[in-house]
Design an enzyme around this catalytic site. Structure first.
Site, PDB file in Angstrom:
ATOM      1  CD1 TRP A  24     -14.794  -5.161  14.773  1.00 20.53           C
ATOM      2  CD2 TRP A  24     -16.700  -5.042  13.807  1.00 20.53           C
ATOM      3  NE1 TRP A  24     -15.303  -5.881  15.555  1.00 20.53           N
ATOM      4  CE2 TRP A  24     -16.907  -6.223  14.544  1.00 20.53           C
ATOM      5  CE3 TRP A  24     -17.497  -4.626  12.768  1.00 20.53           C
ATOM      6  CZ2 TRP A  24     -17.743  -6.860  14.536  1.00 20.53           C
ATOM      7  CZ3 TRP A  24     -18.902  -6.094  12.360  1.00 20.53           C
ATOM      8  CH2 TRP A  24     -18.990  -7.064  13.945  1.00 20.53           C
ATOM      9  CD  GLU A  39     -16.601  -3.478  20.102  1.00 18.38           C
ATOM     10  OE1 GLU A  39     -16.941  -3.868  21.670  1.00 18.38           O
ATOM     11  OE2 GLU A  39     -14.997  -4.332  20.412  1.00 18.38           O
ATOM     12  CB  THR A  45     -26.814  -5.805  17.747  1.00 21.50           C
ATOM     13  OG1 THR A  45     -27.728  -4.898  17.931  1.00 21.50           O
ATOM     14  CG2 THR A  45     -27.283  -6.613  16.791  1.00 21.50           C
ATOM     15  CE1 TYR A 122     -15.717  -4.830  26.191  1.00 24.48           C
ATOM     16  CE2 TYR A 122     -17.749  -3.246  24.469  1.00 24.48           C
ATOM     17  CZ  TYR A 122     -16.204  -4.243  24.826  1.00 24.48           C
ATOM     18  OH  TYR A 122     -16.153  -4.975  23.933  1.00 24.48           O
ATOM     19  CG  ASP A 140     -17.130  -7.839  27.165  1.00 24.50           C
ATOM     20  OD1 ASP A 140     -16.291  -8.514  27.349  1.00 24.50           O
ATOM     21  OD2 ASP A 140     -17.171  -7.773  26.177  1.00 24.50           O
ATOM     22  CB  CYS A 194     -15.218 -19.572  27.717  1.00 25.41           C
ATOM     23  SG  CYS A 194     -14.657 -19.839  29.807  1.00 25.41           S
ATOM     24  CB  CYS A 204     -10.446 -23.941  26.447  1.00 25.98           C
ATOM     25  SG  CYS A 204      -9.859 -23.023  27.477  1.00 25.98           S
TER      26      CYS A 204
HETATM   27 FE1  SF4 Z   1     -13.268 -21.246  30.112  1.00 25.82          FE
HETATM   28 FE2  SF4 Z   1     -11.388 -22.261  28.839  1.00 25.82          FE
HETATM   29 FE3  SF4 Z   1     -11.810 -22.572  31.453  1.00 25.82          FE
HETATM   30 FE4  SF4 Z   1     -13.340 -24.095  30.080  1.00 25.82          FE
HETATM   31  S1  SF4 Z   1     -10.819 -24.902  30.651  1.00 25.82           S
HETATM   32  S2  SF4 Z   1     -13.581 -22.773  31.381  1.00 25.82           S
HETATM   33  S3  SF4 Z   1     -13.724 -22.395  28.168  1.00 25.82           S
HETATM   34  S4  SF4 Z   1     -11.470 -20.511  29.881  1.00 25.82           S
END
Ligand code: SF4
Length: 353
Positions: A24, A39, A45, A122, A140, A194, A204
């Protein structure tokens, strides 16, 4: 904490290098109908499952107009297996409304989108930002979780107050030039980095600006109150066969699994109660059970057993006899589609799922 614009820039840079390829996301410019359908499918799902459904859906209903013109039975049939059929019904209804009220063009504003059946804040935010470049967040579970950790917000993310706080933070952070990418980047970060239980902070891009990480609180955030336990039911299903055809019942047009077909079924607190209810409904004795299955919905769990019946009376209401070939043409409620598949295979031993 680093200035807010710093993290959005870091996030977008990460997204440019790591964005997920999804069917999509292929159309350029983004197609609002594609964003919308995906969405809605993604609401309950997994992404991997949705990919195939999305492709098949677009083969059958390539445009909003094609969807609006399709009969409801065909739409529900295409949705079969995704569950929560009110989503399909609302998509269909909303497509018809867009044809009549907006000349077949999806509205661009989140508020107007929200007035369509099945489109909540959302989804409206996702369509408005991704397809029309509107500066609105798509709030969301992913966004709430990431921002709660990033800003160290201690409020319950399922509460109205918690959602309000985090929505405001998202509204302040969303960049005017790439609102859709911002929302999708948060979705991707929430899906892959995350993640709910143990976030992959070592991967991250926001680590240096993340309050939860800096304060070693990633296991405490987000705060989320536990959900109410699901209600459990015994579900007795009847297999009443005449000339190779099975008795099926169309569920009422409102409520859970509305308008879907099922084998005659009675719910009870315990197995005996459900079974006796089935015997009363069909005026016969239930024999051995041939199949059992545990079906988990969001709010309920059904412990299903399908009994062989002899004789019996067809109750008043929407009942009919269908052959296994004819099942293919009607929308079967998810758990009953499992029973139908089992019967179709002609397996006569007990199946434990
Ligand atoms: Fe989430 Fe990144 Fe914070 Fe770790 S560092 S809690 S992955 S936002």
């Amino acid at each position: 904490m680093t200035a807010q614009s710093d993290w959005t820039a870091l996030l977008l840079r990460w997204f440019d290098a790591n964005r997920r390829d999804l069917p999509w996301r292929e159309a350029r410019p983004r197609n609002p109908y594609h964003v919308w359908v995906s969405e809605i499918m993604l609401q309950q799902t997994r992404t991997e499952t949705v990919k195939d459904y999305f492709r098949r859906w677009m083969d059958q209903f390539p445009t909003l107009e094609a969807l609006a013109r399709a009969p409801e039975e065909q739409v529900l049939r295409a949705w079969q297996g995704l569950g929560y059929y009110s989503r399909a019904r609302n998509l269909h209804k909303a497509a018809r409304q867009v044809m009549v009220e907006y000349g077949g063009e999806m509205p661009r504003e989140a508020r107007t989108l929200e007035s369509l059946p099945g489109i909540g804040a959302y989804t409206a935010g996702a369509i408005a930002s991704m397809a029309f470049g509107q500066k609105v967040p798509a709030v969301d579970g992913n966004l709430l979780r990431v921002l709660a950790r990033l800003y160290g917000v201690d409020q319950d993310i399922a509460s109205t107050a918690g959602k309000k706080t985090l929505t405001r933070l998202a509204e302040a952070a969303i960049p005017a030039d790439r609102p859709g990418d911002f929302n999708e980047a948060l979705m991707d970060l929430g899906a892959n980095v995350c993640i709910p239980k143990v976030p992959r902070c070592d991967q991250c891009p926001l680590r240096d600006t993340c309050q939860a990480f800096q304060e070693n609180r990633t296991d405490q955030l987000p705060v989320k109150r536990p959900k109410a336990p699901q209600k459990e039911f015994a579900a007795a299903c009847g297999l009443l066969v005449r000339e190779g055809k099975f008795l099926l019942h169309k569920r009422p047009g409102k409520g859970m699994l509305a308008s879907m077909w099922e084998f005659p079924m009675v719910l009870g607190k315990a197995e005996t109660e459900a079974r006796q209810g089935l015997e009363t409904l069909l005026q016969t004795r239930a024999g051995e059970y041939l199949w059992e299955h545990k079906h988990v919905f969001t709010h309920q769990i059904w412990y299903m057993k399908a009994y062989i019946l002899e004789g019996g009376t067809v109750p008043e209401g929407e009942y009919g006899f269908f052959s296994p070939e004819e099942w293919e043409q009607i929308p079967l409620a998810g758990p009953h589609a499992k029973l139908a598949a089992f019967l179709k295979k002609g397996v006569d031993s007990k199946e434990r799922v």
